[in-house]
Design a protein around this motif. Structure first.
Motif, PDB file in Angstrom:
ATOM      1  N   ASN A  44       0.785  -1.409   0.045  1.00  0.00           N
ATOM      2  CA  ASN A  44      -0.151   0.138   0.169  1.00  0.00           C
ATOM      3  C   ASN A  44       1.024   1.273   0.250  1.00  0.00           C
ATOM      4  O   ASN A  44       0.614   2.253   0.579  1.00  0.00           O
ATOM      5  CB  ASN A  44      -1.000  -0.031   1.150  1.00  0.00           C
TER       6      ASN A  44
ATOM      7  N   CYS B 245       4.710  -5.156  -5.673  1.00  0.00           N
ATOM      8  CA  CYS B 245       4.043  -4.009  -4.986  1.00  0.00           C
ATOM      9  C   CYS B 245       2.387  -4.773  -4.740  1.00  0.00           C
ATOM     10  O   CYS B 245       1.982  -5.250  -5.722  1.00  0.00           O
ATOM     11  CB  CYS B 245       3.645  -2.932  -6.076  1.00  0.00           C
ATOM     12  N   TYR B 246       1.930  -4.666  -3.322  1.00  0.00           N
ATOM     13  CA  TYR B 246       0.675  -5.079  -3.222  1.00  0.00           C
ATOM     14  C   TYR B 246      -0.137  -3.811  -2.758  1.00  0.00           C
ATOM     15  O   TYR B 246       0.048  -3.148  -1.853  1.00  0.00           O
ATOM     16  CB  TYR B 246       0.798  -6.058  -2.174  1.00  0.00           C
ATOM     17  N   ASN B 247      -1.257  -3.599  -3.524  1.00  0.00           N
ATOM     18  CA  ASN B 247      -2.297  -2.555  -3.144  1.00  0.00           C
ATOM     19  C   ASN B 247      -3.460  -2.811  -3.229  1.00  0.00           C
ATOM     20  O   ASN B 247      -3.982  -3.605  -3.987  1.00  0.00           O
ATOM     21  CB  ASN B 247      -1.934  -1.098  -4.211  1.00  0.00           C
TER      22      ASN B 247
ATOM     23  N   ASP C 222      -3.707   3.757  -6.633  1.00  0.00           N
ATOM     24  CA  ASP C 222      -2.048   3.417  -6.600  1.00  0.00           C
ATOM     25  C   ASP C 222      -1.673   2.215  -7.174  1.00  0.00           C
ATOM     26  O   ASP C 222      -0.618   2.501  -8.060  1.00  0.00           O
ATOM     27  CB  ASP C 222      -1.830   3.081  -5.057  1.00  0.00           C
ATOM     28  N   TYR C 223      -2.348   1.261  -7.310  1.00  0.00           N
ATOM     29  CA  TYR C 223      -2.091   0.065  -7.970  1.00  0.00           C
ATOM     30  C   TYR C 223      -1.958   0.647  -9.757  1.00  0.00           C
ATOM     31  O   TYR C 223      -1.093   0.119 -10.388  1.00  0.00           O
ATOM     32  CB  TYR C 223      -3.223  -1.149  -8.000  1.00  0.00           C
ATOM     33  N   SER C 224      -2.733   1.325 -10.280  1.00  0.00           N
ATOM     34  CA  SER C 224      -2.831   1.540 -11.633  1.00  0.00           C
ATOM     35  C   SER C 224      -1.790   2.441 -11.821  1.00  0.00           C
ATOM     36  O   SER C 224      -1.103   2.352 -12.811  1.00  0.00           O
ATOM     37  CB  SER C 224      -4.305   2.548 -11.884  1.00  0.00           C
TER      38      SER C 224
ATOM     39  N   SER D 291       1.469   0.292 -11.483  1.00  0.00           N
ATOM     40  CA  SER D 291       1.583  -0.692 -12.861  1.00  0.00           C
ATOM     41  C   SER D 291       1.847  -0.170 -14.061  1.00  0.00           C
ATOM     42  O   SER D 291       2.320  -0.632 -14.927  1.00  0.00           O
ATOM     43  CB  SER D 291       0.360  -1.757 -12.670  1.00  0.00           C
TER      44      SER D 291
ATOM     45  N   CYS E 240       3.022  -6.153  -9.752  1.00  0.00           N
ATOM     46  CA  CYS E 240       2.303  -5.419  -9.072  1.00  0.00           C
ATOM     47  C   CYS E 240       0.819  -6.269  -8.930  1.00  0.00           C
ATOM     48  O   CYS E 240       0.522  -7.043  -9.923  1.00  0.00           O
ATOM     49  CB  CYS E 240       1.754  -4.235 -10.090  1.00  0.00           C
TER      50      CYS E 240
ATOM     51  N   PHE F 251      -3.390  -6.099  -7.349  1.00  0.00           N
ATOM     52  CA  PHE F 251      -4.286  -5.365  -6.888  1.00  0.00           C
ATOM     53  C   PHE F 251      -5.403  -6.427  -6.436  1.00  0.00           C
ATOM     54  O   PHE F 251      -5.854  -7.032  -7.551  1.00  0.00           O
ATOM     55  CB  PHE F 251      -5.069  -4.550  -7.642  1.00  0.00           C
TER      56      PHE F 251
ATOM     57  N   TYR G  27      -3.082 -11.296  -0.789  1.00  0.00           N
ATOM     58  CA  TYR G  27      -1.750 -11.290  -1.314  1.00  0.00           C
ATOM     59  C   TYR G  27      -1.194 -12.628  -1.046  1.00  0.00           C
ATOM     60  O   TYR G  27      -1.080 -13.220  -0.105  1.00  0.00           O
ATOM     61  CB  TYR G  27      -0.773 -10.186  -0.717  1.00  0.00           C
TER      62      TYR G  27
END
Length: 352
Positions: free
Chosen positions: A31, A52-54, A59-61, A64, A73, A75, A79
């Motif tokens: 995050n 990256c885990y969001n 934030d993910y977009s 990535s 990445c 989303f 996880y």
């Protein structure tokens, strides 16, 4: 601070003050927002394979799309990784309840000697994190305090690593009865009104159009309360549920399933993923993101939604009475009436 770091958030700047703690072969960032920190990290550790885990779609977009090649990445509401991470950097969540959930979930994806870094703004409550992480992190110590932020470090507790993660056990369920409609709501930690119905949504449910049919869009659906109420009251409606948060979307799917309803549930940054046109649009729109108050997503939604409204469509929203949404609705959608002002909330309705 170098010129290239000038756009970094306070959180990222604090992390970069302790570069010796940042070395990892396969670090996991949980995050983190996209502010250039990953570039700085890769400059320090060019061979690192970052994941990256969001749970936030925005934030993910952003991450990535900027790091297509060299960052993995994810989303999702969960996880899972076959690779064991040797470092994890976690941004302290705005909802404390989300932290034990996150730690329990990632524990199986960490190497036994992995370093855990926890970073957050002081006013977000990170000072009290020691009590929250006690079952999950050993040797939890404050490392740094600067730029109104704090940085803690520790290692994953063996008990947490050896406990399988079961998403189903983290749902809180509660019953609702409104206008003789009974619903069961399922909600994961950190999702809006996780334990009970909030006043704004309750007022909205009591002031929806009396007749509804066709396609309905629930903007900022949370755990799916509004859509499920509409689905039970007006079985002819086709439900679409949108949210920016992966935990909300998974909660909404669970709530639909428990109440034997179906709907299209999808992630969107405001209207970024909305392609259809709707007869009814309903929303208790979000205006808190993090500690500061943000209205941007809702204003974007209200100024752009007319393109997704069928002829004679209507939109009904609830908002805190200090939020001035009526002029925006009048300007971009059409003549707007105030249906109710009660308990600090306003209900607005606009016919297209």
């Amino acid at each position: 601070m170098s010129h290239s770091q000038s756009g970094l958030s306070n959180i990222s700047q604090v992390l970069l003050r302790t570069p010796h703690l940042l070395s990892g072969q396969c670090p996991l960032l949980v995050n983190m927002s996209e502010d250039g920190f990953i570039n700085e990290y890769l400059a320090l550790n060019p061979k690192s394979k970052i994941s990256c885990y969001n749970t936030n779609f925005i934030d993910y977009s952003a991450i990535s799309s900027r790091y297509k090649e060299n960052v993995h990445c994810v989303f999702d509401s969960q996880y899972q990784s076959k690779t064991l991470h040797d470092l994890v950097i976690i941004t302290f969540p705005k909802s404390k309840a989300e932290l034990p959930f996150t730690l329990a979930m990632i524990a199986n994806s960490l190497a036994p000697n992995a370093t855990i870094l926890m970073v957050g703004e002081k006013k977000g409550g990170i000072q009290s994190s020691k009590k929250v992480v006690i079952d999950y992190i050993d040797n939890y110590q404050k490392i740094d305090s600067a730029r109104h932020c704090m940085l803690f470090a520790g290692s994953i507790a063996e008990q947490a690593r050896s406990t399988p993660f079961d998403l189903a056990s983290w749902y809180k369920q509660y019953q609702l009865n409104i206008n003789n409609i009974s619903l069961t709501i399922a909600s994961l930690p950190g999702v809006f009104s996780q334990k009970q119905l909030d006043i704004g949504t309750e007022l909205l449910l009591q002031n929806l159009p009396q007749k509804m049919s066709g396609k309905v869009l629930d903007f900022g659906c949370g755990a799916g309360v509004i859509s499920c109420f509409i689905g039970k009251t007006h079985p002819d409606c086709q439900l679409s549920l949108l949210d920016v948060n992966a935990l909300a979307l998974t909660s909404a799917m669970k709530t639909l399933e428990i109440n034997e309803l179906t709907g299209q549930v999808f992630a969107s940054n405001s209207l970024s993923s909305v392609t259809e046109k709707y007869q009814h649009i309903v929303s208790n729109p979000p205006f808190h993101q993090g500690i500061k108050t943000h209205y941007h997503a809702t204003e974007q939604f209200l100024s752009g939604i007319k393109a997704n409204m069928l002829p004679k469509a209507n939109i009904t929203i609830v908002a805190n009475s200090f939020l001035r949404y009526q002029p925006i609705m009048e300007q971009y959608i059409g003549s707007t009436e105030q249906l109710l002002c009660k308990k600090g909330f306003l209900i607005y309705k606009t016919q297209c």
